[in-house]
Design an enzyme around this catalytic site. Structure first.
Site, PDB file in Angstrom:
ATOM      1  N   ASP A   1       0.835  -1.203   0.000  1.00 24.22           N
ATOM      2  CA  ASP A   1       0.000   0.000   0.000  1.00 24.22           C
ATOM      3  C   ASP A   1       0.871   1.254   0.000  1.00 24.22           C
ATOM      4  OD1 ASP A   1       0.854  -0.172   2.625  1.00 24.22           O
ATOM      5  OD2 ASP A   1      -1.154  -0.260   3.503  1.00 24.22           O
ATOM      6  N   SER A   2       2.193   1.058   0.018  1.00 31.82           N
ATOM      7  CA  SER A   2       3.132   2.156  -0.230  1.00 31.82           C
ATOM      8  C   SER A   2       2.880   2.796  -1.588  1.00 31.82           C
ATOM      9  CB  SER A   2       4.575   1.647  -0.163  1.00 31.82           C
ATOM     10  OG  SER A   2       4.758   0.496  -0.978  1.00 31.82           O
TER      11      SER A   2
ATOM     12  N   ASP B   1      -0.720  -6.219   0.143  1.00 33.89           N
ATOM     13  CA  ASP B   1      -1.251  -5.576   1.339  1.00 33.89           C
ATOM     14  C   ASP B   1      -2.769  -5.466   1.285  1.00 33.89           C
ATOM     15  OD1 ASP B   1       0.927  -4.959   2.985  1.00 33.89           O
ATOM     16  OD2 ASP B   1       1.388  -3.120   1.891  1.00 33.89           O
TER      17      ASP B   1
ATOM     18  N   LYS C   1      -1.019  -9.468   3.215  1.00 34.41           N
ATOM     19  CA  LYS C   1      -0.275  -8.921   4.354  1.00 34.41           C
ATOM     20  C   LYS C   1      -1.148  -7.932   5.098  1.00 34.41           C
ATOM     21  CE  LYS C   1       3.249  -5.900   3.944  1.00 34.41           C
ATOM     22  NZ  LYS C   1       2.844  -4.768   4.830  1.00 34.41           N
TER      23      LYS C   1
ATOM     24  N   GLU D   1      -1.312  -5.473   8.913  1.00 34.54           N
ATOM     25  CA  GLU D   1      -0.477  -4.834   9.926  1.00 34.54           C
ATOM     26  C   GLU D   1      -1.120  -4.953  11.297  1.00 34.54           C
ATOM     27  OE1 GLU D   1       0.349  -0.792   8.934  1.00 34.54           O
ATOM     28  OE2 GLU D   1       1.161  -1.259   6.950  1.00 34.54           O
TER      29      GLU D   1
ATOM     30  N   GLU E   1       9.511  -4.162  10.516  1.00 31.17           N
ATOM     31  CA  GLU E   1      10.000  -2.895   9.973  1.00 31.17           C
ATOM     32  C   GLU E   1      10.549  -2.009  11.069  1.00 31.17           C
ATOM     33  OE1 GLU E   1       8.710   0.950   7.222  1.00 31.17           O
ATOM     34  OE2 GLU E   1       7.346  -0.766   7.373  1.00 31.17           O
TER      35      GLU E   1
END
Length: 269
Positions: free
Chosen positions: A43-44, A82, A110, A112, A179
Site C-alpha cells: 500500500d506504499s 497488502d 499482508k 499490519e 519494519e
C-alpha cells in the site's frame, strides 16, 4: 513460480531471500529477469505511485488492480499483497477483501498489527488464505506512532513485540515482516520462529529475507531517505541498469553484504 513452501525451505537451508515492492507489469518483468524471490504489492503505492503523504487513502480496488498488473508481468516471484487501511477491521471485510486480491493474483495477503489480529488470521488461514503479519513500524498506524520512527527500542517493548509475533504465529501467520526495529531484535525473532520466514526492512541482516521499496533502492525517491535504504542503481551502468540493480540487490541479500551495519539500527536491549 516460487511458493510459500520454497520460502520456508530457503529459511531451513539458511538461504536469504530477496523481496521488492512492485506496482506495474514492466517493473515486474524486470524483477523476473533479475530472479527476485518475492514481490510485495504494498500500500506504499499510495505515496510512490499516487502521490499521497501516507498509505491511508489506498483502497482494496487499488491493490487488486496493481496485483493483477504485477502478476501478468511476472510468473517467477512469490507475490504478497497488502490489505490497506481499515479493509480488515471486521471478519467479513477481511475475508471479502482478501478474496478480491487473491483472485487478482496474490499468493498471500499482508496485514499490519499484533496479537489483536489473531482471530482474523485464524479465519483467513482456515479459508485457505495465507497471511503475512507486518509488525514494528506499521505505516497504517503512523499517526499513532507520531511519525516514522524506530520501534521496540527497550527490552520491555522488544518483549511485547516478540509476544505479538508469538500470538500471530500461533493463530496461523505464515510469514512475519518486521519494519524499523533494532538489528538484535530482528535476529532474535528470526531465531525464535524456526518454521516461520521473517522478512526485514530496517531490521538487520539476520532476518530470513529483506524487502525494500523498489523506487528507494533505485534512487527514485527524493528528499530524506530512510537509514535502511541502499541505492543499488548508482552502482550500475548501461542499457540494463535497472535489471542489473535488481540483480545486485538479490545477490547482496543472498551473500549478506546487504544490509550492512550502516543500514541497521544498533540498540542494546
Amino acid at each position: 513460480m516460487i511458493s510459500l513452501s520454497d520460502l520456508r525451505k530457503f529459511k531451513t537451508e539458511g538461504r536469504k531471500f530477496s523481496c521488492l515492492t512492485c506496482y506495474d507489469a514492466s517493473m515486474a518483468k524486470a524483477m523476473e529477469f533479475a530472479e527476485i524471490d518475492s514481490i510485495l504489492i504494498g500500500d506504499s503505492l499510495g505515496m510512490v505511485i499516487q502521490g499521497h503523504d501516507s498509505t491511508l487513502p489506498v483502497t482494496v480496488d487499488d491493490m487488486a488492480y496493481h496485483t493483477a498488473a504485477v502478476r501478468r508481468g511476472n510468473q517467477h516471484s512469490f507475490i504478497m499483497t497488502d490489505l490497506p487501511f481499515m479493509s480488515y477491521a471486521t471478519l467479513p471485510d477481511a475475508l471479502n477483501n482478501a478474496k478480491k486480491v487473491m483472485q487478482a493474483g496474490a499468493q498471500m495477503i499482508k496485514i499490519e498489527g499484533g496479537a489483536w489480529l489473531s482471530e482474523s488470521i485464524r479465519v483467513l488461514t482456515q479459508n485457505g488464505i495465507p497471511v503475512c503479519v507486518h509488525l514494528g513500524l506499521t505505516p497504517q498506524s503512523v499517526h499513532v506512532f507520531g511519525g516514522y520512527k524506530l520501534q521496540a527500542k527497550t527490552r520491555e517493548a522488544a518483549d511485547q513485540l516478540i509476544a505479538d509475533c508469538q500470538a500471530v504465529v500461533d493463530a496461523g501467520a505464515a510469514i512475519l515482516l518486521l519494519e524499523c526495529v533494532p538489528a538484535q531484535l530482528g535476529q532474535e525473532i528470526a531465531e525464535l520462529f524456526p518454521q516461520t520466514p521473517v522478512i526485514g526492512i530496517g531490521a538487520g541482516k539476520e532476518t530470513d529475507g529483506q524487502v525494500l521499496v523498489a523506487q528507494d533502492m533505485l534512487g527514485l525517491s527524493f528528499g530524506k531517505v530512510a537509514r535502511f535504504v541502499r541505492n543499488f542503481m548508482k552502482e550500475q551502468a548501461g542499457e540494463t541498469a535497472i535489471v542489473d540493480a535488481f540483480k545486485a540487490y538479490h545477490a547482496a541479500v543472498q551473500d549478506q553484504s546487504f544490509p550492512a551495519r550502516e543500514h541497521t539500527f544498533q540498540v542494546e536491549l
